[in-house]
Structures are given as C-alpha cells and as structure tokens.
Design a protein around this motif. Structure first.
Motif, short mmCIF file in Angstrom:
data_model
loop_
_atom_site.label_atom_id
_atom_site.label_comp_id
_atom_site.label_asym_id
_atom_site.label_seq_id
_atom_site.Cartn_x
_atom_site.Cartn_y
_atom_site.Cartn_z
N PHE A 137 4.18 1.89 -1.05
CA PHE A 137 3.78 1.22 0.18
C PHE A 137 3.58 -0.27 -0.08
N ILE A 138 4.31 -1.08 0.65
CA ILE A 138 4.13 -2.53 0.63
C ILE A 138 3.23 -2.83 1.80
N THR A 139 1.98 -3.17 1.52
CA THR A 139 0.96 -3.08 2.57
C THR A 139 0.03 -4.28 2.61
N SER A 140 0.63 -5.48 2.48
CA SER A 140 -0.14 -6.70 2.69
C SER A 140 -0.59 -6.78 4.14
N TRP A 141 -1.63 -7.57 4.38
CA TRP A 141 -2.07 -7.80 5.76
C TRP A 141 -1.02 -8.65 6.46
N ALA A 142 -1.08 -8.70 7.78
CA ALA A 142 -0.08 -9.43 8.55
C ALA A 142 0.00 -10.90 8.11
N LYS A 143 1.23 -11.37 7.93
CA LYS A 143 1.50 -12.76 7.55
C LYS A 143 0.87 -13.12 6.21
N SER A 144 0.87 -12.16 5.30
CA SER A 144 0.27 -12.39 3.98
C SER A 144 1.25 -12.13 2.84
N GLY A 145 2.55 -12.04 3.15
CA GLY A 145 3.55 -11.84 2.11
C GLY A 145 4.24 -10.50 2.13
N THR A 146 4.10 -9.75 3.21
CA THR A 146 4.73 -8.43 3.29
C THR A 146 6.24 -8.53 3.12
N THR A 147 6.89 -9.42 3.85
CA THR A 147 8.34 -9.55 3.80
C THR A 147 8.80 -9.99 2.41
N PHE A 148 8.08 -10.91 1.82
CA PHE A 148 8.36 -11.35 0.46
C PHE A 148 8.34 -10.17 -0.51
N LEU A 149 7.33 -9.30 -0.40
CA LEU A 149 7.25 -8.13 -1.29
C LEU A 149 8.31 -7.10 -0.95
N GLN A 150 8.62 -6.93 0.33
CA GLN A 150 9.71 -6.00 0.69
C GLN A 150 11.01 -6.42 0.02
N GLN A 151 11.32 -7.71 0.09
CA GLN A 151 12.55 -8.21 -0.52
C GLN A 151 12.51 -8.04 -2.04
#
Length: 305
Positions: free
Chosen positions: A45-59
């Motif tokens: 689970f990539i589960t950063s809070w909103a606008k905290s790097g979620t997309t960066f970790l997904q990539q």
C-alpha cells in the motif's frame, strides 16, 4: 420551446457544498465492472496523505517492480497500475484484476488502522502547510471553478484528506508510530526527493527487488520532477477525469496533473489558516511526539532514515 439548461451538467463546483453534490453525481449510476479489493499476502500500500508524495511513490514502486524488463510507462493512469480502492466504485474499476507485475500495489490516503493488516506500506510525510497549498493548487480550476473558493475557506476541504482519507493529524500520528516497523517504509517527502537513491533502495528492500546499478539508474531517471512533468498525462487521474466529464460536465482536458512544475510553498498559506493548523498541531501532535512543529518531527524521521 425547449429550455437550453434542461439536462445541462453543472460543471465545476463554485462552493464546497456544490463540490459535495458534484461528487454524489460522480458516484451515481450503474457500476457493472466494479469489484472491491480482496487482500493477498505481499500486497503493498502506497498510502501517503493527500498531496504528500503519493504519486511520486507510485511511480517509484511501479518502475522498480517492472525494472527487470526495462520499466513500464505504457499506461494511461498510474492509478490503473496501482489502483485506488476509494474511487474504484466511482470509476467502475475491478480491484481484483491482475496487475502487470508483482508485488501487487495499491494507492491509499488512509492511516494504518483502516488498512488490511499483514501487508507492506510505503508512506511519505509532508509539512501540513505545504500540503494545504498543493491541495488547493490541484483542486482549484479542476473540481472547483477557479477562484470560487478562497484559500481562507479551504481548510475544511483540506482536512478531509481526499477520497477515503482521514484528517492530516490522524494520518501523521498513525504512520509516525510505525516508522520503525519492518513492514512500513516511512520517510519525509522532502528527504525522499533529495535522497532519491536512498529512498529507491529502501523501497526496493521493502518490496523484494534486488537492486543493480542499471535498475537504480532507470528508477532515478523516471522519478525526477522533470521526467514526471514531461509525462504528466500519465499522472493526471485520467479515469476520474473521464467520469467527471461524463457525469458532471467537467472537461476531461482540465489540468488535473498531480505533477506540478514547481513545488508548493508553505509561505503562501494565509495567516489565519496557518494559525489554525498550528493550533491543531499543538493540541494533537505535541503531546504525542514532543515535536513543536513539522520541522522538528522531520528531523527525527530523517535521522532514522
């Protein structure tokens, strides 16, 4: 004479109340393809809070798990590769569908207590005031008519944390408490961006990818702001955009990219909002962690990283 407004979709919301009604419309109708998430051993689970790097970790996660075949940029939406259960019903998505590589990965903005136990978790923590500005920049002009909601009015929206999320402080305290657990990779967003080689190595260890110089070079290249901005159509919530276009009249061509050309500056937060965030920090975070502000908390997390 036919009224030209009959059947006209409302378009972008002009208030937070209209936003709530808009999202109700977005969830309406039949969802024949939707299947809810079913846990499997080894899920991430990539589960950063909103606008905290979620997309960066997904990539980072997706390029690592596909690096053995040269990585993968052949997708229209990163959240099709690492699906988001909280919007799966709205976008009519099958959460049980096979993924293109293993381990399986999923997006979330939740705290640990509302996720399946026994999995693996990757989280980046970010200064609350930076998330406030980034969240506003993301929503203003996409979900919301530009300028219709002022920064001073945005605090209740920010507190929600995005679909399926929780308030910022619940999320922060939950993952801060798990920062030393072997199943949890907890970093600050700023540290992970500045120390991407180390962050990539830590993600690889979490998900069981054996690092090589070639893999490191590939993932380093594909997680830069420049690379992701050049491919921002891969990170613009294409599936959500399609639904909002069809059901709410919000053009799918709206700028919904989560990769902004420049970072968000906490100094842009209005004083009244900054004071409210500081008060919540003093009430909820200081008694638990002893850290007077995010900078102090980040110093501890970064030192451990």
């Amino acid at each position: 004479m036919t009224d030209p407004l009959v059947g006209k979709l409302p378009g972008r919301a002009r208030s937070l109340e209209e936003y709530a009604a808009m999202m109700g419309s977005a969830h309406s109708g039949e969802h024949p393809n939707h299947r809810p998430y079913e846990p499997q051993d080894g899920d991430v689970f990539i589960t950063s809070w909103a606008k905290s790097g979620t997309t960066f970790l997904q990539q980072m996660f997706h390029q690592l798990r596909t690096a053995h075949r040269g990585g993968d940029m052949d997708f229209d939406d990163i959240s099709r590769m690492t699906p988001w259960d909280d919007v799966a019903l709205m976008v009519d998505f099958d959460m049980t569908a096979p993924q293109v590589a293993s381990p399986r990965g999923f997006k979330s903005h939740r705290e640990y207590e509302r996720l399946p136990t026994g999995m693996r978790y990757a989280v980046t923590l970010r200064d609350p005031k930076e998330t406030f500005i980034s969240f506003y920049r993301f929503i203003n002009g996409w979900h919301l008519e530009p300028g219709s909601v002022e920064l001073e009015e945005f605090l209740p929206f920010w507190m929600g944390g995005g679909p399926g999320g929780c308030d910022y402080f619940t999320h922060l305290l939950s993952w801060y408490d798990r920062r030393k657990e072997p199943d949890s990779l907890v970093m600050t967003y700023r540290w992970a961006v500045k120390n991407r080689s180390a962050a990539i190595a830590r993600m690889a260890a979490l998900i069981g990818v054996e690092m090589t110089p070639e893999i490191e070079a590939l993932v380093l290249e594909r997680t830069t702001r420049e690379f992701m901005h050049d491919h921002k159509d891969k990170f613009d919530d294409a599936m959500v955009c399609k639904v909002l276009d069809e059901k709410c009249g919000i053009p799918a061509t709206s700028d919904s990219s989560k990769v902004q050309s420049e970072g968000s500056d906490a100094k842009e937060v209005p004083q009244s909002v900054a004071d409210a965030i500081d008060a919540m920090w003093a009430e909820r975070v200081v008694p638990v962690t002893g850290h007077a502000d995010f900078a102090a908390l980040a110093e501890t997390v970064d030192a451990e990283a």
